[in-house]
Design a protein around this motif. Structure first.
Motif, PDB file in Angstrom:
ATOM      1  N   TYR A 133       0.831  -1.208   0.000  1.00  0.00           N
ATOM      2  CA  TYR A 133       0.000   0.000   0.000  1.00  0.00           C
ATOM      3  C   TYR A 133       0.873   1.270   0.000  1.00  0.00           C
ATOM      4  N   ALA A 134       2.048   1.173   0.604  1.00  0.00           N
ATOM      5  CA  ALA A 134       2.938   2.344   0.719  1.00  0.00           C
ATOM      6  C   ALA A 134       3.629   2.691  -0.585  1.00  0.00           C
ATOM      7  N   VAL A 135       3.618   1.780  -1.531  1.00  0.00           N
ATOM      8  CA  VAL A 135       4.326   1.989  -2.798  1.00  0.00           C
ATOM      9  C   VAL A 135       3.794   3.200  -3.552  1.00  0.00           C
ATOM     10  N   GLN A 136       2.472   3.369  -3.577  1.00  0.00           N
ATOM     11  CA  GLN A 136       1.877   4.485  -4.315  1.00  0.00           C
ATOM     12  C   GLN A 136       2.395   5.830  -3.809  1.00  0.00           C
ATOM     13  N   GLY A 137       2.467   6.003  -2.506  1.00  0.00           N
ATOM     14  CA  GLY A 137       2.955   7.256  -1.937  1.00  0.00           C
ATOM     15  C   GLY A 137       4.418   7.495  -2.265  1.00  0.00           C
ATOM     16  N   LYS A 138       5.222   6.436  -2.232  1.00  0.00           N
ATOM     17  CA  LYS A 138       6.639   6.567  -2.574  1.00  0.00           C
ATOM     18  C   LYS A 138       6.800   6.961  -4.036  1.00  0.00           C
ATOM     19  N   TYR A 139       5.988   6.365  -4.890  1.00  0.00           N
ATOM     20  CA  TYR A 139       6.009   6.704  -6.315  1.00  0.00           C
ATOM     21  C   TYR A 139       5.667   8.176  -6.527  1.00  0.00           C
ATOM     22  N   GLU A 140       4.622   8.653  -5.864  1.00  0.00           N
ATOM     23  CA  GLU A 140       4.199  10.044  -6.033  1.00  0.00           C
ATOM     24  C   GLU A 140       5.259  11.023  -5.536  1.00  0.00           C
ATOM     25  N   ASN A 141       5.915  10.700  -4.418  1.00  0.00           N
ATOM     26  CA  ASN A 141       6.962  11.573  -3.889  1.00  0.00           C
ATOM     27  C   ASN A 141       8.155  11.659  -4.838  1.00  0.00           C
ATOM     28  N   LEU A 142       8.548  10.517  -5.387  1.00  0.00           N
ATOM     29  CA  LEU A 142       9.663  10.518  -6.325  1.00  0.00           C
ATOM     30  C   LEU A 142       9.311  11.279  -7.599  1.00  0.00           C
ATOM     31  N   LEU A 196       7.201  13.692  -7.965  1.00  0.00           N
ATOM     32  CA  LEU A 196       7.190  15.132  -7.685  1.00  0.00           C
ATOM     33  C   LEU A 196       8.614  15.682  -7.665  1.00  0.00           C
ATOM     34  N   ALA A 197       9.535  14.944  -7.044  1.00  0.00           N
ATOM     35  CA  ALA A 197      10.925  15.399  -6.958  1.00  0.00           C
ATOM     36  C   ALA A 197      11.550  15.538  -8.338  1.00  0.00           C
ATOM     37  N   TYR A 198      11.324  14.549  -9.188  1.00  0.00           N
ATOM     38  CA  TYR A 198      11.943  14.576 -10.516  1.00  0.00           C
ATOM     39  C   TYR A 198      11.200  15.490 -11.486  1.00  0.00           C
ATOM     40  N   TYR A 199       9.904  15.643 -11.313  1.00  0.00           N
ATOM     41  CA  TYR A 199       9.141  16.535 -12.196  1.00  0.00           C
ATOM     42  C   TYR A 199       9.402  18.000 -11.869  1.00  0.00           C
ATOM     43  N   SER A 200       9.678  18.305 -10.613  1.00  0.00           N
ATOM     44  CA  SER A 200       9.848  19.697 -10.212  1.00  0.00           C
ATOM     45  C   SER A 200      11.269  20.208 -10.434  1.00  0.00           C
ATOM     46  N   LYS A 201      12.191  19.310 -10.771  1.00  0.00           N
ATOM     47  CA  LYS A 201      13.571  19.728 -10.995  1.00  0.00           C
ATOM     48  C   LYS A 201      13.715  20.392 -12.364  1.00  0.00           C
ATOM     49  N   LYS A 202      14.593  21.382 -12.452  1.00  0.00           N
ATOM     50  CA  LYS A 202      14.907  22.016 -13.731  1.00  0.00           C
ATOM     51  C   LYS A 202      16.120  21.323 -14.341  1.00  0.00           C
ATOM     52  N   TYR A 203      15.998  20.901 -15.593  1.00  0.00           N
ATOM     53  CA  TYR A 203      17.063  20.171 -16.269  1.00  0.00           C
ATOM     54  C   TYR A 203      17.782  21.060 -17.274  1.00  0.00           C
ATOM     55  N   ARG A 204      19.073  20.834 -17.394  1.00  0.00           N
ATOM     56  CA  ARG A 204      19.879  21.622 -18.325  1.00  0.00           C
ATOM     57  C   ARG A 204      19.643  21.208 -19.768  1.00  0.00           C
ATOM     58  N   THR A 205      19.342  19.923 -19.981  1.00  0.00           N
ATOM     59  CA  THR A 205      19.247  19.398 -21.343  1.00  0.00           C
ATOM     60  C   THR A 205      17.886  18.764 -21.589  1.00  0.00           C
ATOM     61  N   ALA A 206      17.490  18.756 -22.865  1.00  0.00           N
ATOM     62  CA  ALA A 206      16.228  18.115 -23.256  1.00  0.00           C
ATOM     63  C   ALA A 206      16.306  16.611 -23.049  1.00  0.00           C
ATOM     64  N   ASN A 207      17.488  16.027 -23.297  1.00  0.00           N
ATOM     65  CA  ASN A 207      17.650  14.580 -23.128  1.00  0.00           C
ATOM     66  C   ASN A 207      17.579  14.188 -21.652  1.00  0.00           C
ATOM     67  N   GLY A 208      18.156  15.016 -20.785  1.00  0.00           N
ATOM     68  CA  GLY A 208      18.067  14.744 -19.364  1.00  0.00           C
ATOM     69  C   GLY A 208      16.627  14.783 -18.896  1.00  0.00           C
ATOM     70  N   TYR A 209      15.894  15.781 -19.365  1.00  0.00           N
ATOM     71  CA  TYR A 209      14.469  15.926 -19.043  1.00  0.00           C
ATOM     72  C   TYR A 209      13.673  14.712 -19.522  1.00  0.00           C
ATOM     73  N   GLU A 210      13.962  14.263 -20.746  1.00  0.00           N
ATOM     74  CA  GLU A 210      13.213  13.128 -21.298  1.00  0.00           C
ATOM     75  C   GLU A 210      13.460  11.853 -20.508  1.00  0.00           C
ATOM     76  N   HIS A 211      14.724  11.595 -20.174  1.00  0.00           N
ATOM     77  CA  HIS A 211      15.022  10.372 -19.412  1.00  0.00           C
ATOM     78  C   HIS A 211      14.424  10.426 -18.008  1.00  0.00           C
ATOM     79  N   ALA A 212      14.293  11.617 -17.450  1.00  0.00           N
ATOM     80  CA  ALA A 212      13.711  11.751 -16.116  1.00  0.00           C
ATOM     81  C   ALA A 212      12.205  11.543 -16.137  1.00  0.00           C
ATOM     82  N   LEU A 213      11.537  12.248 -17.024  1.00  0.00           N
ATOM     83  CA  LEU A 213      10.072  12.220 -17.014  1.00  0.00           C
ATOM     84  C   LEU A 213       9.496  11.078 -17.842  1.00  0.00           C
TER      85      LEU A 213
END
Length: 253
Positions: free
Chosen positions: A17-26, A28-45
């Motif tokens: 049951y805790a997996v969903q919350g961990k997924y959402e937290n991660l 949010l962390a990766y979606y809210s980060k600003k990336y220097r490159t388009a490729n970095g952004y693509e691999h993250a999101l």
């Protein structure tokens, strides 16, 4: 009889049951980060984020289709549905780590000693990925080294799945002491099926049911003598390890 105690079943269910919350937290962390490159952004999101979502759903589906409390022999559809989710989970867990390594390569502009782009086979978080490995901070490398065995096991699951014999859930198991009897009954089953002796087939199947039992385990090849792994535990361990890697990696970005 279940391989898990009531307390263990409760712990596994709570952890799932805790997996969903961990997924959402991660996410949010990766979606809210600003990336220097388009490729970095693509691999993250579109790489890491998508895979993590699939892994989360795979755990949910597997625990629903074959819950840790189940002791009855599942039907073929149950086993197939759980197997599909486990196989997908393994591929995406392996891919998550590579997506994170690709983020590093693009965001830090890592190159081969020749100045050429890092090749696909050279990207990863293991010592064998020499160029990427040497570019990582020392404390992160030291942490990754504690996961050598985990990386090795995950790669073994993934390589078997992709190149040799895929993971599967055995329909039933037999105590080694009953192996001889099981083989004989299996032989009689084939004969009864071939001769269309339905009464004999019914009796043999009843005898087989007396010595067969179900366990929530997965394995690869019979001839390779692959170990039997409890898949509920393994899915949660692998998800939590990927989460831990991703959390520590996010800090060094």
């Amino acid at each position: 009889m279940s391989v898990y105690s009531p307390d263990q079943i409760s712990e596994l269910e709570q952890a799932s049951y805790a997996v969903q919350g961990k997924y959402e937290n991660l996410l949010l962390a990766y979606y809210s980060k600003k990336y220097r490159t388009a490729n970095g952004y693509e691999h993250a999101l579109h790489g890491f984020g998508r895979r993590l979502r699939v892994m989360t759903r795979c755990i949910e589906n597997t625990f629903r289709v074959l819950p840790p409390s189940q002791t009855a022999k599942p039907d073929d559809n149950q086993r197939l549905d759980a197997t599909i989710n486990i196989q997908s989970f393994v591929q995406n867990a392996y891919g998550c780590c590579e997506n994170l390594a690709w983020i590093w390569v693009h965001e830090r502009d890592i190159k081969m000693p020749s100045g050429d782009p890092v090749s696909h086979g050279a990207v990863g978080f293991r010592k064998t990925n020499r160029v990427v490995w040497r570019s990582l901070p020392t404390d992160f490398r030291e942490y990754l080294q504690t996961l050598d065995k985990w990386f090795e096991n995950l790669k073994g699951f993934r390589d078997g799945l992709a190149h040799r014999v895929p993971l599967y859930i055995p329909p039933s198991l037999v105590d080694p002491a009953n192996t001889g009897k099981y083989k004989e009954l299996e032989r009689q089953t084939r004969i009864a099926e071939f001769t269309q002796n339905h009464e004999k087939l019914r009796r043999v199947e009843e005898e087989l049911a007396q010595i067969e039992f179900f366990r929530p385990v997965m394995t690869h090849s019979v001839t390779e003598e692959s170990p039997l792994i409890r898949f509920h535990d393994q899915l949660l361990t692998d998800f939590n390890t990927v989460e831990e890697i991703a959390t520590k990696f996010h800090k060094i970005l």
